[in-house]
Motif scaffolding. Structure first.
Motif, PDB file in Angstrom:
ATOM      1  N   THR A 238       4.534 -13.556  -3.746  1.00  0.00           N
ATOM      2  CA  THR A 238       3.509 -12.805  -3.026  1.00  0.00           C
ATOM      3  C   THR A 238       3.871 -11.333  -2.938  1.00  0.00           C
ATOM      4  OG1 THR A 238       2.935 -14.761  -1.695  1.00  0.00           O
ATOM      5  CG2 THR A 238       2.256 -12.613  -0.841  1.00  0.00           C
ATOM      6  N   LEU A 239       5.154 -11.043  -2.697  1.00  0.00           N
ATOM      7  CA  LEU A 239       5.597  -9.648  -2.654  1.00  0.00           C
ATOM      8  C   LEU A 239       5.387  -8.968  -4.001  1.00  0.00           C
ATOM      9  CD1 LEU A 239       8.885  -9.746  -0.534  1.00  0.00           C
ATOM     10  CD2 LEU A 239       6.667  -8.806   0.119  1.00  0.00           C
ATOM     11  N   LEU A 240       5.686  -9.681  -5.076  1.00  0.00           N
ATOM     12  CA  LEU A 240       5.466  -9.109  -6.406  1.00  0.00           C
ATOM     13  C   LEU A 240       3.982  -8.801  -6.631  1.00  0.00           C
ATOM     14  CD1 LEU A 240       7.830 -11.302  -8.620  1.00  0.00           C
ATOM     15  CD2 LEU A 240       8.139  -8.912  -7.989  1.00  0.00           C
ATOM     16  N   ALA A 241       3.110  -9.717  -6.193  1.00  0.00           N
ATOM     17  CA  ALA A 241       1.668  -9.529  -6.398  1.00  0.00           C
ATOM     18  C   ALA A 241       1.137  -8.363  -5.566  1.00  0.00           C
ATOM     19  CB  ALA A 241       0.925 -10.812  -6.048  1.00  0.00           C
ATOM     20  N   LEU A 242       1.730  -8.136  -4.381  1.00  0.00           N
ATOM     21  CA  LEU A 242       1.250  -7.076  -3.490  1.00  0.00           C
ATOM     22  C   LEU A 242       1.859  -5.712  -3.801  1.00  0.00           C
ATOM     23  CD1 LEU A 242       1.245  -8.882  -0.019  1.00  0.00           C
ATOM     24  CD2 LEU A 242      -0.732  -8.315  -1.450  1.00  0.00           C
ATOM     25  N   TYR A 243       2.781  -5.670  -4.764  1.00  0.00           N
ATOM     26  CA  TYR A 243       3.484  -4.422  -5.019  1.00  0.00           C
ATOM     27  C   TYR A 243       2.544  -3.259  -5.386  1.00  0.00           C
ATOM     28  CZ  TYR A 243       7.001  -1.134  -6.547  1.00  0.00           C
ATOM     29  OH  TYR A 243       7.780  -0.007  -6.672  1.00  0.00           O
ATOM     30  N   PRO A 244       1.555  -3.449  -6.293  1.00  0.00           N
ATOM     31  CA  PRO A 244       0.660  -2.317  -6.599  1.00  0.00           C
ATOM     32  C   PRO A 244      -0.086  -1.805  -5.369  1.00  0.00           C
ATOM     33  CG  PRO A 244       0.453  -4.036  -8.261  1.00  0.00           C
ATOM     34  CD  PRO A 244       1.278  -4.613  -7.151  1.00  0.00           C
ATOM     35  N   LEU A 245      -0.547  -2.722  -4.509  1.00  0.00           N
ATOM     36  CA  LEU A 245      -1.239  -2.306  -3.286  1.00  0.00           C
ATOM     37  C   LEU A 245      -0.301  -1.508  -2.390  1.00  0.00           C
ATOM     38  CD1 LEU A 245      -3.643  -2.399  -1.335  1.00  0.00           C
ATOM     39  CD2 LEU A 245      -2.772  -4.591  -0.492  1.00  0.00           C
ATOM     40  N   CYS A 246       0.927  -1.977  -2.257  1.00  0.00           N
ATOM     41  CA  CYS A 246       1.913  -1.286  -1.427  1.00  0.00           C
ATOM     42  C   CYS A 246       2.203   0.104  -1.984  1.00  0.00           C
ATOM     43  CB  CYS A 246       3.185  -2.130  -1.352  1.00  0.00           C
ATOM     44  SG  CYS A 246       4.483  -1.417  -0.305  1.00  0.00           S
TER      45      CYS A 246
ATOM     46  N   THR B  77       8.163  -3.521   5.294  1.00  0.00           N
ATOM     47  CA  THR B  77       9.433  -3.948   5.888  1.00  0.00           C
ATOM     48  C   THR B  77      10.057  -5.086   5.080  1.00  0.00           C
ATOM     49  OG1 THR B  77       8.647  -3.329   8.097  1.00  0.00           O
ATOM     50  CG2 THR B  77      10.526  -4.840   7.976  1.00  0.00           C
ATOM     51  N   LEU B  78       9.235  -6.031   4.628  1.00  0.00           N
ATOM     52  CA  LEU B  78       9.735  -7.137   3.814  1.00  0.00           C
ATOM     53  C   LEU B  78      10.288  -6.633   2.482  1.00  0.00           C
ATOM     54  CD1 LEU B  78       6.987  -9.855   4.433  1.00  0.00           C
ATOM     55  CD2 LEU B  78       9.317  -9.802   5.345  1.00  0.00           C
ATOM     56  N   TYR B  79       9.618  -5.641   1.883  1.00  0.00           N
ATOM     57  CA  TYR B  79      10.132  -5.047   0.647  1.00  0.00           C
ATOM     58  C   TYR B  79      11.488  -4.398   0.883  1.00  0.00           C
ATOM     59  CZ  TYR B  79       6.165  -5.585  -2.506  1.00  0.00           C
ATOM     60  OH  TYR B  79       5.223  -6.099  -3.334  1.00  0.00           O
ATOM     61  N   ALA B  80      11.603  -3.671   1.985  1.00  0.00           N
ATOM     62  CA  ALA B  80      12.870  -3.001   2.289  1.00  0.00           C
ATOM     63  C   ALA B  80      13.986  -4.028   2.488  1.00  0.00           C
ATOM     64  CB  ALA B  80      12.713  -2.125   3.535  1.00  0.00           C
TER      65      ALA B  80
ATOM     66  N   TYR C  70      17.725  -2.117  -7.828  1.00  0.00           N
ATOM     67  CA  TYR C  70      16.902  -1.308  -6.926  1.00  0.00           C
ATOM     68  C   TYR C  70      15.522  -1.039  -7.527  1.00  0.00           C
ATOM     69  CZ  TYR C  70      19.456   1.646 -10.140  1.00  0.00           C
ATOM     70  OH  TYR C  70      20.053   2.146 -11.267  1.00  0.00           O
ATOM     71  N   TRP C  71      15.010  -1.956  -8.366  1.00  0.00           N
ATOM     72  CA  TRP C  71      13.786  -1.668  -9.117  1.00  0.00           C
ATOM     73  C   TRP C  71      12.582  -1.350  -8.235  1.00  0.00           C
ATOM     74  CZ3 TRP C  71       9.139  -4.000  -8.770  1.00  0.00           C
ATOM     75  CH2 TRP C  71       9.066  -5.267  -8.203  1.00  0.00           C
ATOM     76  N   PRO C  72      12.393  -1.945  -7.031  1.00  0.00           N
ATOM     77  CA  PRO C  72      11.197  -1.589  -6.260  1.00  0.00           C
ATOM     78  C   PRO C  72      11.152  -0.124  -5.870  1.00  0.00           C
ATOM     79  CG  PRO C  72      12.192  -3.591  -5.407  1.00  0.00           C
ATOM     80  CD  PRO C  72      13.173  -2.987  -6.350  1.00  0.00           C
ATOM     81  N   LEU C  73      12.311   0.532  -5.783  1.00  0.00           N
ATOM     82  CA  LEU C  73      12.350   1.922  -5.367  1.00  0.00           C
ATOM     83  C   LEU C  73      11.911   2.866  -6.486  1.00  0.00           C
ATOM     84  CD1 LEU C  73      15.792   1.898  -3.499  1.00  0.00           C
ATOM     85  CD2 LEU C  73      13.520   1.423  -2.575  1.00  0.00           C
ATOM     86  N   ILE C  74      12.109   2.461  -7.739  1.00  0.00           N
ATOM     87  CA  ILE C  74      11.849   3.367  -8.864  1.00  0.00           C
ATOM     88  C   ILE C  74      10.365   3.678  -9.035  1.00  0.00           C
ATOM     89  CG2 ILE C  74      12.124   3.689 -11.354  1.00  0.00           C
ATOM     90  CD1 ILE C  74      14.653   2.006 -11.201  1.00  0.00           C
ATOM     91  N   PRO C  75       9.475   2.665  -9.148  1.00  0.00           N
ATOM     92  CA  PRO C  75       8.048   2.993  -9.304  1.00  0.00           C
ATOM     93  C   PRO C  75       7.478   3.743  -8.114  1.00  0.00           C
ATOM     94  CG  PRO C  75       8.475   0.713  -9.930  1.00  0.00           C
ATOM     95  CD  PRO C  75       9.705   1.214  -9.254  1.00  0.00           C
ATOM     96  N   VAL C  76       7.853   3.352  -6.884  1.00  0.00           N
ATOM     97  CA  VAL C  76       7.337   4.037  -5.698  1.00  0.00           C
ATOM     98  C   VAL C  76       7.785   5.494  -5.681  1.00  0.00           C
ATOM     99  CG1 VAL C  76       7.574   4.187  -3.197  1.00  0.00           C
ATOM    100  CG2 VAL C  76       7.039   2.003  -4.251  1.00  0.00           C
ATOM    101  N   ALA C  77       9.069   5.729  -5.948  1.00  0.00           N
ATOM    102  CA  ALA C  77       9.579   7.098  -5.961  1.00  0.00           C
ATOM    103  C   ALA C  77       8.900   7.922  -7.055  1.00  0.00           C
ATOM    104  CB  ALA C  77      11.091   7.089  -6.171  1.00  0.00           C
ATOM    105  N   THR C  78       8.706   7.318  -8.223  1.00  0.00           N
ATOM    106  CA  THR C  78       8.022   8.011  -9.319  1.00  0.00           C
ATOM    107  C   THR C  78       6.599   8.359  -8.939  1.00  0.00           C
ATOM    108  OG1 THR C  78       9.372   6.822 -10.942  1.00  0.00           O
ATOM    109  CG2 THR C  78       7.335   7.853 -11.736  1.00  0.00           C
ATOM    110  N   SER C  79       5.889   7.390  -8.347  1.00  0.00           N
ATOM    111  CA  SER C  79       4.498   7.590  -7.971  1.00  0.00           C
ATOM    112  C   SER C  79       4.337   8.676  -6.924  1.00  0.00           C
ATOM    113  CB  SER C  79       3.916   6.266  -7.461  1.00  0.00           C
ATOM    114  OG  SER C  79       2.583   6.428  -7.040  1.00  0.00           O
ATOM    115  N   ILE C  80       5.134   8.609  -5.854  1.00  0.00           N
ATOM    116  CA  ILE C  80       5.018   9.582  -4.764  1.00  0.00           C
ATOM    117  C   ILE C  80       5.415  10.979  -5.245  1.00  0.00           C
ATOM    118  CG2 ILE C  80       5.970  10.265  -2.539  1.00  0.00           C
ATOM    119  CD1 ILE C  80       6.109   7.334  -1.795  1.00  0.00           C
TER     120      ILE C  80
END
Length: 252
Positions: A138-146, A28-31, A207-217
């Motif tokens: 902290t959000l940046l550090a948790l990004y791989p886990l997320c 939710t915080l990322y969004a 919108y960079w947080p959306l790109i790696p997640v979308a690519t991964s999924i």
């Protein structure tokens, strides 16, 4: 003696629930942060930032330095600069921003606000976004886990859908290899987002947080689909009714 349900200690279930709730908060915080970045960028582009007058209440400078060059080309030249932090009173509230180097204590400055947050000082961009203190870092550090967690949720949803379509699929852990490859695809996307903007000397995409997640999924689901089609995972048609293998002989 610990209570168990389904052969699993009770404390394990508590840890799983706490972890899921924590990840829900983090997602939710990322969004929200992503929405902030996009909305602020659009407001700056369209000139929609609210203009207000501010007074510098406090100013501090931190001396920074580094050697010239990089890697094997490092030189002995010392480059010095000052990291300026100012405390502004805006509409009766104090806000701390980095930048506004030309302003001293007691001076007035014209600031651009987005929902009360200082984004610009005299046209100079001071909003730090993802690097705004402990929360952003902290959000940046948790990004791989997320990203990995969302990968697992995507596979679980894929397994659930396959079962709904009448296919009995084994546990989602059987797609662990696909999830690992999908995670690596997302990590590669992160690398590209670091390298390419650096080469172009531009900021990262809004919108960079959306790109790696979308690519991964996307990569994970495509690999999962290929795994199911190739028969690498043993699957069987789901029973049409509630009849089980144990009850079949009894009916005869």
């Amino acid at each position: 003696m610990s209570n168990a349900r389904g052969g699993r200690p009770k404390w394990v279930g508590v840890v799983v629930v706490v972890f899921r709730l924590t990840m829900a908060v983090v997602i939710t915080l990322y969004a929200w942060r992503t929405y902030e970045e996009i909305a602020i960028a659009r407001a700056r582009d369209s000139g929609a930032l609210v203009q207000a007058d501010a007074t510098v209440e406090k100013r501090s400078e931190e001396r920074m330095w580094s050697l010239g060059g990089a890697g094997q080309d490092r030189t002995s030249d010392v480059h010095v600069w000052y990291d300026v932090t100012v405390e502004l009173r805006v509409n009766g509230e104090l806000q701390t921003v980095k930048g506004a180097a030309g302003k001293d204590v007691g001076e007035h400055a014209r600031v651009g606000l987005w929902h009360g947050k200082v984004i610009e000082v005299e046209g100079y961009y001071v909003w730090r976004g993802w690097h705004s203190g402990l929360g952003g870092n902290t959000l940046l550090a948790l990004y791989p886990l997320c990203m990995g967690y969302l990968n697992v949720l995507a596979v679980t949803a894929g397994v659930w859908r396959a079962r709904r379509n009448g296919t009995s699929v084994a546990d989602p852990i059987n797609f662990a290899f696909d999830m690992v490859l999908g995670f690596m695809a997302g990590a590669f996307a992160i690398l590209l987002l670091i390298v390419i903007p650096g080469l172009l000397r531009s900021d990262q995409p809004r919108y960079w947080p959306l790109i790696p997640v979308a690519t991964s999924i996307t990569a994970t689901l495509l690999l999962m689909r290929q795994t199911l089609r190739s028969g690498s995972i043993e699957i069987t048609p789901a029973p049409a009714d509630d009849t089980t293998a144990e009850s079949e002989p009894a009916r005869r």
